[in-house]
Design an enzyme around this catalytic site. Structure first.
Site, mmCIF file in Angstrom:
data_model
loop_
_atom_site.group_PDB
_atom_site.id
_atom_site.type_symbol
_atom_site.label_atom_id
_atom_site.label_comp_id
_atom_site.label_asym_id
_atom_site.label_seq_id
_atom_site.Cartn_x
_atom_site.Cartn_y
_atom_site.Cartn_z
ATOM 1 N N LYS A 31 128.466 7.016 -55.253
ATOM 2 C CA LYS A 31 129.026 7.021 -56.610
ATOM 3 C C LYS A 31 128.071 7.747 -57.540
ATOM 4 O O LYS A 31 126.880 7.954 -57.250
ATOM 5 C CB LYS A 31 129.273 5.590 -57.109
ATOM 6 C CG LYS A 31 128.033 4.699 -57.193
ATOM 7 C CD LYS A 31 127.163 4.863 -58.434
ATOM 8 C CE LYS A 31 125.969 3.911 -58.440
ATOM 9 N NZ LYS A 31 125.005 4.181 -59.535
ATOM 10 N N PRO A 118 121.438 9.037 -49.640
ATOM 11 C CA PRO A 118 119.992 8.823 -49.782
ATOM 12 C C PRO A 118 119.682 7.459 -50.387
ATOM 13 O O PRO A 118 120.367 6.996 -51.305
ATOM 14 C CB PRO A 118 119.557 9.959 -50.708
ATOM 15 C CG PRO A 118 120.792 10.340 -51.458
ATOM 16 C CD PRO A 118 121.921 10.143 -50.499
ATOM 17 N N VAL A 123 122.749 6.478 -56.209
ATOM 18 C CA VAL A 123 124.134 6.812 -55.863
ATOM 19 C C VAL A 123 124.828 5.689 -55.087
ATOM 20 O O VAL A 123 125.904 5.876 -54.531
ATOM 21 C CB VAL A 123 124.223 8.151 -55.095
ATOM 22 C CG1 VAL A 123 124.023 9.315 -56.045
ATOM 23 C CG2 VAL A 123 123.201 8.213 -53.967
ATOM 24 N N ASP A 160 126.325 -3.508 -58.591
ATOM 25 C CA ASP A 160 127.216 -2.369 -58.365
ATOM 26 C C ASP A 160 128.250 -2.623 -57.271
ATOM 27 O O ASP A 160 129.165 -1.813 -57.088
ATOM 28 C CB ASP A 160 126.405 -1.124 -57.983
ATOM 29 C CG ASP A 160 125.692 -0.505 -59.164
ATOM 30 O OD1 ASP A 160 125.947 -0.928 -60.310
ATOM 31 O OD2 ASP A 160 124.868 0.399 -58.953
#
Length: 307
Positions: A31, A118, A123, A160
């Protein structure tokens, strides 16, 4: 870059039940935070924020295999040797589901993680892996839990996780758990991966961090865009991030995602994005991916819906 208007979207409706094969491979998408405004701080130390989440079609892959045994076993096969299996969010997700159903003996499962996203890049790789595990095991174990129940488990594992569980690009408030589905343009992003691992706790505890950004309503935020309040701190502490932002900003508006380290810029077509990526310094890492308003996990599971 000319883009269509953005706005509020209907929520993804997950199927109540799916007939999945006993061995299935599913994506866990990355994301981006297209903006990240910190608007306050709670007494318990958690920061209040406003952000926009959008998925990428750049994913980890998780293969789930029911072994035929019924001993409560969850085996994780992964190249991540620095994280003990029981400490991995994938296994923690499975354990939480087991604790929610103490009266049932659930089938053993072997989960193989193919890592592409990663770590420490902002992300969402770990949170996304966790969400894919929650959703996949809910179906494989035939638990019939609702998306609200899974999201509640998810937020206990990471702020998240719920956005990945719900499957929509989203406007998020609170500590990131108050989600409103949105639709956004779906450009192709160049994402650069600076060679540094950034501690979220270190950034959020920095005394210089802005904690009083103006609170915005959804419509003007989607129309006007925003910035990342963490970016100035990270750029001052990590020259690798500062260099990546400066280089990519030659070609398009560039921002950092989350608390870093990854930085991104959007382009209207894939060919342009690839051309830009090919110009990066040889020793830099990066990739091109398209923004997605519906999670690639939902799109993949839709293939199993019985007609």
């Amino acid at each position: 870059m000319n883009t269509p208007a953005a706005g509020i979207a209907p929520a993804v409706v997950w199927p109540e039940s799916l007939s999945l094969p006993s061995s299935v491979t599913l994506p866990a998408p990355a994301k981006l935070n297209l903006m990240l405004h910190i608007v306050g701080q709670r007494e318990d130390g958690y920061h209040l924020l406003q952000t926009q989440f959008q998925f990428l079609d750049f994913c980890d892959q998780l293969t789930f295999e029911l072994t035929g045994e019924h001993s409560g076993g969850i085996e994780l096969i992964s190249e991540m040797k620095d994280v003990a299996a029981e400490e991995n969010l994938i296994v923690k997700a499975g354990r939480q589901l087991q604790r929610c159903h103490p009266d049932r003996i659930l089938p053993d499962v072997r989960i193989t993680l193919e890592k592409r996203i990663p770590m420490g890049g902002g992300v969402g790789g770990g949170s996304s892996d966790c969400a894919t595990a929650l959703i996949a095991l809910n179906y494989l174990w035939q638990l019939n839990m609702t998306v609200d129940q899974l999201a509640e488990i998810g937020v206990s594992l990471g702020a998240d996780v719920p956005v990945f569980v719900r499957g929509n690009a989203a406007w998020a408030e609170g500590i990131g758990e108050q989600l409103t589905p949105i639709y956004l343009p779906e450009p192709y992003f160049v994402v650069l991966i600076p060679d540094c691992h950034i501690s979220t706790a270190k950034i959020f505890s920095n005394k210089e961090l802005t904690r009083d950004s103006r609170i915005m309503k959804i419509a003007p935020a989607l129309e006007q865009g925003g910035h990342n309040d963490c970016e100035p701190i990270v750029r001052s502490l990590y020259p690798e991030v500062d260099e990546a932002v400066s280089w990519l900003a030659q070609f398009s508006k560039t921002q950092m995602t989350g608390t870093g380290a990854c930085v991104f810029a959007g382009f209207k077509d894939k060919e342009t994005a690839i051309k830009i990526l090919c110009q990066k310094p040889e020793n830099w890492q990066g990739f091109v991916a398209q923004g997605k308003n519906i999670s690639p996990l939902f799109s993949k599971l839709s293939e199993f819906i019985e007609s």
